[in-house]
Design a protein around this motif. Structure first.
Motif, PDB file in Angstrom:
ATOM      1  N   PHE A 280      13.161  -3.201   2.825  1.00 50.92           N
ATOM      2  CA  PHE A 280      12.119  -2.180   2.975  1.00 50.92           C
ATOM      3  C   PHE A 280      12.717  -0.848   3.396  1.00 50.92           C
ATOM      4  CE2 PHE A 280       8.990   0.258   5.312  1.00 50.92           C
ATOM      5  CZ  PHE A 280       7.890   0.221   4.463  1.00 50.92           C
ATOM      6  N   LEU A 281      13.584  -0.878   4.378  1.00 53.44           N
ATOM      7  CA  LEU A 281      14.172   0.374   4.850  1.00 53.44           C
ATOM      8  C   LEU A 281      15.059   0.998   3.782  1.00 53.44           C
ATOM      9  CD1 LEU A 281      15.026  -0.496   8.562  1.00 53.44           C
ATOM     10  CD2 LEU A 281      13.145   0.903   7.693  1.00 53.44           C
ATOM     11  N   ARG A 282      15.797   0.176   3.057  1.00 48.11           N
ATOM     12  CA  ARG A 282      16.653   0.711   2.007  1.00 48.11           C
ATOM     13  C   ARG A 282      15.826   1.450   0.961  1.00 48.11           C
ATOM     14  NH1 ARG A 282      21.814   1.710   2.296  1.00 48.11           N
ATOM     15  NH2 ARG A 282      22.119  -0.308   3.298  1.00 48.11           N
ATOM     16  N   SER A 283      14.729   0.840   0.526  1.00 46.02           N
ATOM     17  CA  SER A 283      13.904   1.469  -0.505  1.00 46.02           C
ATOM     18  C   SER A 283      13.107   2.654   0.029  1.00 46.02           C
ATOM     19  CB  SER A 283      12.951   0.434  -1.116  1.00 46.02           C
ATOM     20  OG  SER A 283      13.678  -0.547  -1.844  1.00 46.02           O
ATOM     21  N   SER A 284      12.698   2.599   1.301  1.00 49.28           N
ATOM     22  CA  SER A 284      11.925   3.698   1.876  1.00 49.28           C
ATOM     23  C   SER A 284      12.796   4.919   2.137  1.00 49.28           C
ATOM     24  CB  SER A 284      11.261   3.241   3.181  1.00 49.28           C
ATOM     25  OG  SER A 284      10.335   2.210   2.945  1.00 49.28           O
ATOM     26  N   LEU A 285      14.016   4.699   2.585  1.00 45.97           N
ATOM     27  CA  LEU A 285      14.904   5.810   2.882  1.00 45.97           C
ATOM     28  C   LEU A 285      15.524   6.406   1.622  1.00 45.97           C
ATOM     29  CD1 LEU A 285      16.736   4.365   6.032  1.00 45.97           C
ATOM     30  CD2 LEU A 285      14.982   6.155   5.997  1.00 45.97           C
ATOM     31  N   TYR A 286      15.621   5.583   0.585  1.00 49.83           N
ATOM     32  CA  TYR A 286      16.231   6.037  -0.666  1.00 49.83           C
ATOM     33  C   TYR A 286      15.298   5.708  -1.823  1.00 49.83           C
ATOM     34  CZ  TYR A 286      20.235   6.255   2.448  1.00 49.83           C
ATOM     35  OH  TYR A 286      21.068   6.540   3.508  1.00 49.83           O
ATOM     36  N   PRO A 287      14.284   6.547  -2.046  1.00 52.85           N
ATOM     37  CA  PRO A 287      13.300   6.291  -3.104  1.00 52.85           C
ATOM     38  C   PRO A 287      13.974   6.001  -4.445  1.00 52.85           C
ATOM     39  CG  PRO A 287      12.613   8.138  -1.760  1.00 52.85           C
ATOM     40  CD  PRO A 287      14.010   7.790  -1.313  1.00 52.85           C
ATOM     41  N   GLY A 288      13.445   4.987  -5.094  1.00 55.29           N
ATOM     42  CA  GLY A 288      14.027   4.552  -6.355  1.00 55.29           C
ATOM     43  C   GLY A 288      14.910   3.333  -6.206  1.00 55.29           C
ATOM     44  N   ASN A 289      15.332   3.046  -4.966  1.00 60.53           N
ATOM     45  CA  ASN A 289      16.132   1.856  -4.729  1.00 60.53           C
ATOM     46  C   ASN A 289      15.232   0.622  -4.893  1.00 60.53           C
ATOM     47  OD1 ASN A 289      17.333  -0.405  -3.107  1.00 60.53           O
ATOM     48  ND2 ASN A 289      18.937   1.107  -2.769  1.00 60.53           N
ATOM     49  N   PRO A 290      15.632  -0.360  -5.701  1.00 54.05           N
ATOM     50  CA  PRO A 290      14.755  -1.501  -6.007  1.00 54.05           C
ATOM     51  C   PRO A 290      14.807  -2.629  -4.984  1.00 54.05           C
ATOM     52  CG  PRO A 290      16.777  -1.702  -7.255  1.00 54.05           C
ATOM     53  CD  PRO A 290      16.885  -0.406  -6.477  1.00 54.05           C
ATOM     54  N   ALA A 291      15.472  -2.448  -3.854  1.00 52.38           N
ATOM     55  CA  ALA A 291      15.694  -3.556  -2.928  1.00 52.38           C
ATOM     56  C   ALA A 291      14.397  -4.210  -2.470  1.00 52.38           C
ATOM     57  CB  ALA A 291      16.491  -3.071  -1.715  1.00 52.38           C
ATOM     58  N   TRP A 292      13.381  -3.400  -2.138  1.00 53.39           N
ATOM     59  CA  TRP A 292      12.126  -3.951  -1.631  1.00 53.39           C
ATOM     60  C   TRP A 292      11.413  -4.760  -2.709  1.00 53.39           C
ATOM     61  CZ3 TRP A 292       9.533  -5.729   2.181  1.00 53.39           C
ATOM     62  CH2 TRP A 292       8.136  -5.821   2.165  1.00 53.39           C
ATOM     63  N   ALA A 293      11.293  -4.207  -3.890  1.00 54.36           N
ATOM     64  CA  ALA A 293      10.629  -4.937  -4.978  1.00 54.36           C
ATOM     65  C   ALA A 293      11.357  -6.241  -5.266  1.00 54.36           C
ATOM     66  CB  ALA A 293      10.571  -4.067  -6.233  1.00 54.36           C
ATOM     67  N   ASP A 294      12.670  -6.222  -5.240  1.00 57.99           N
ATOM     68  CA  ASP A 294      13.442  -7.438  -5.490  1.00 57.99           C
ATOM     69  C   ASP A 294      13.215  -8.469  -4.390  1.00 57.99           C
ATOM     70  OD1 ASP A 294      14.445  -6.159  -7.718  1.00 57.99           O
ATOM     71  OD2 ASP A 294      16.412  -5.714  -6.827  1.00 57.99           O
ATOM     72  N   ALA A 295      13.158  -8.020  -3.142  1.00 57.26           N
ATOM     73  CA  ALA A 295      12.963  -8.948  -2.024  1.00 57.26           C
ATOM     74  C   ALA A 295      11.587  -9.593  -2.067  1.00 57.26           C
ATOM     75  CB  ALA A 295      13.166  -8.213  -0.705  1.00 57.26           C
ATOM     76  N   VAL A 296      10.576  -8.799  -2.406  1.00 57.19           N
ATOM     77  CA  VAL A 296       9.215  -9.344  -2.509  1.00 57.19           C
ATOM     78  C   VAL A 296       9.132 -10.345  -3.653  1.00 57.19           C
ATOM     79  CG1 VAL A 296       6.814  -8.765  -2.988  1.00 57.19           C
ATOM     80  CG2 VAL A 296       8.153  -7.327  -1.434  1.00 57.19           C
ATOM     81  N   ALA A 297       9.769 -10.040  -4.770  1.00 60.85           N
ATOM     82  CA  ALA A 297       9.761 -10.964  -5.905  1.00 60.85           C
ATOM     83  C   ALA A 297      10.459 -12.272  -5.555  1.00 60.85           C
ATOM     84  CB  ALA A 297      10.431 -10.303  -7.105  1.00 60.85           C
ATOM     85  N   THR A 298      11.547 -12.185  -4.822  1.00 56.37           N
ATOM     86  CA  THR A 298      12.267 -13.391  -4.402  1.00 56.37           C
ATOM     87  C   THR A 298      11.405 -14.237  -3.483  1.00 56.37           C
ATOM     88  OG1 THR A 298      14.408 -12.296  -4.613  1.00 56.37           O
ATOM     89  CG2 THR A 298      14.308 -14.242  -3.199  1.00 56.37           C
ATOM     90  N   LEU A 299      10.691 -13.591  -2.558  1.00 59.54           N
ATOM     91  CA  LEU A 299       9.800 -14.318  -1.661  1.00 59.54           C
ATOM     92  C   LEU A 299       8.698 -15.008  -2.447  1.00 59.54           C
ATOM     93  CD1 LEU A 299       9.058 -14.802   1.412  1.00 59.54           C
ATOM     94  CD2 LEU A 299       7.465 -12.903   1.136  1.00 59.54           C
ATOM     95  N   ALA A 300       8.111 -14.296  -3.413  1.00 65.83           N
ATOM     96  CA  ALA A 300       7.011 -14.852  -4.201  1.00 65.83           C
ATOM     97  C   ALA A 300       7.452 -16.049  -5.034  1.00 65.83           C
ATOM     98  CB  ALA A 300       6.428 -13.770  -5.105  1.00 65.83           C
ATOM     99  N   ALA A 301       8.725 -16.074  -5.422  1.00 63.48           N
ATOM    100  CA  ALA A 301       9.230 -17.158  -6.255  1.00 63.48           C
ATOM    101  C   ALA A 301       9.635 -18.389  -5.452  1.00 63.48           C
ATOM    102  CB  ALA A 301      10.423 -16.660  -7.071  1.00 63.48           C
ATOM    103  N   ASP A 302       9.654 -18.250  -4.130  1.00 71.47           N
ATOM    104  CA  ASP A 302      10.054 -19.352  -3.259  1.00 71.47           C
ATOM    105  C   ASP A 302       8.957 -20.413  -3.231  1.00 71.47           C
ATOM    106  OD1 ASP A 302      10.877 -21.044  -1.191  1.00 71.47           O
ATOM    107  OD2 ASP A 302      11.718 -19.386  -0.033  1.00 71.47           O
TER     108      ASP A 302
END
Length: 312
Positions: A280-302
């Motif tokens: 979340f912090l990576r994507s919020s501090l650097y707009p366009g960084n996909p880290a948050w979307a990727d992390a949420v997708a990984t959680l949803a696939a668990d």
């Protein structure tokens, strides 16, 4: 040695190397004791974003290793002050500073922010390596309320009723872990003990991840676990909420494994919080960084996720 500690240590063995230095002293006239901070950073890298972290009641700059070490290992410089309520300092019950502990906490965070150049000059390991345009704030429990003030949350000054507003535009994003909710739902005892704990989240506009446990009963509110999500429900977007399944106030062990505050020890829960907060912090501090979307997708696939995510 507990199985949880062994598992956590095994996970940490895979982290990139970090280095920490403590204490670094910030002169603090009027505080009674100078402000001490701990700095943790990765061995490698430049233009590193900064996280200022406010500990929970009684803790210190030496706590919250599961968060601070992980964030540092993943490219952040983490700065942890020791607030006056710390058990390390041992303020007497009748110490005249006690009614103002909330004020000292908020001033401590502002002092760290204002003192970044001094901190950097006294810690050669980070000198010239900070990205001063990418600063986040985080906090757990009482630290969550203190951190929220730099993000734009306000509250009344119990001394005179004026509104305390410490919003700082240098803070670009935040993570609030088990932060107190509305003062209207405090128990009678909590309302007497914490007269400053009436946060107004309506102006907390900065991107913030709120993390709560769905079994965090606490002893402050009459509303149960739902109270802790007020920072999400009562603030404007953009916000995200992670609800940890089975999480109590220590959220699986973020203050430290085998710490007395940890009543729900679970490394998997802590690991989910580590990954999501970092992303979340990576994507919020650097707009366009996909880290948050990727992390949420990984959680949803668990198949057996540690919690659920809401966004607005």
């Amino acid at each position: 040695m507990s199985s949880a500690f062994t598992e956590a240590r095994a996970q940490a063995a895979d982290f990139p190397a970090i280095v920490s230095i403590a204490p670094i002293t910030l002169p603090s006239p009027g505080r009674g004791v100078d402000l001490h901070v701990r700095v943790s950073a990765p061995i490698m890298g430049n233009a590193l974003p900064v996280i200022i972290f406010s500990h929970g009641n009684g803790q210190s700059l030496y706590a919250y290793g599961p968060l601070a070490d992980y964030w540092a290992a993943h490219g952040f410089v983490v700065i942890q002050p020791t607030h006056l309520d710390s058990r390390m300092l041992g303020l007497a019950p009748d110490d005249p500073r006690r009614p103002q502990l909330w004020r000292f906490r908020e001033e401590d965070l502002a002092a760290v922010l204002d003192g970044l150049d001094r901190i950097e000059s006294e810690a050669p390991m980070i000198r010239g390596r900070l990205d001063h345009s990418s600063i986040a704030v985080a906090g757990h429990s009482w630290g969550g309320q203190a951190a929220g003030t730099l993000l734009g949350a306000t509250h009344p000054d119990p001394d005179n009723g004026s509104m305390v507003n410490r919003k700082d535009t240098r803070i670009k994003a935040g993570v609030l872990l088990a932060a107190p909710g509305s003062g209207n739902d405090l128990t009678e005892h909590a309302a007497r003990t914490f007269p400053f704990m009436y946060p107004d989240f309506s102006a907390m506009a900065a991107p913030t991840l709120i993390i709560v446990g769905d079994r965090d009963m606490g002893r402050l509110s009459t509303r149960g676990p739902g109270w802790w999500r007020d920072a999400y429900d009562l603030s404007p977007s953009p916000k995200a909420l992670f609800t940890a399944f089975g999480g109590e106030h220590a959220l699986g062990g973020i203050p430290g494994y085998e710490a007395r505050e940890t009543t729900d020890e679970r490394p998997q829960r802590v690991a989910a919080i580590q990954r999501l907060s970092t992303a979340f912090l990576r994507s919020s501090l650097y707009p366009g960084n996909p880290a948050w979307a990727d992390a949420v997708a990984t959680l949803a696939a668990d198949a057996m996720p540690e919690g659920s995510v809401e966004t607005k």
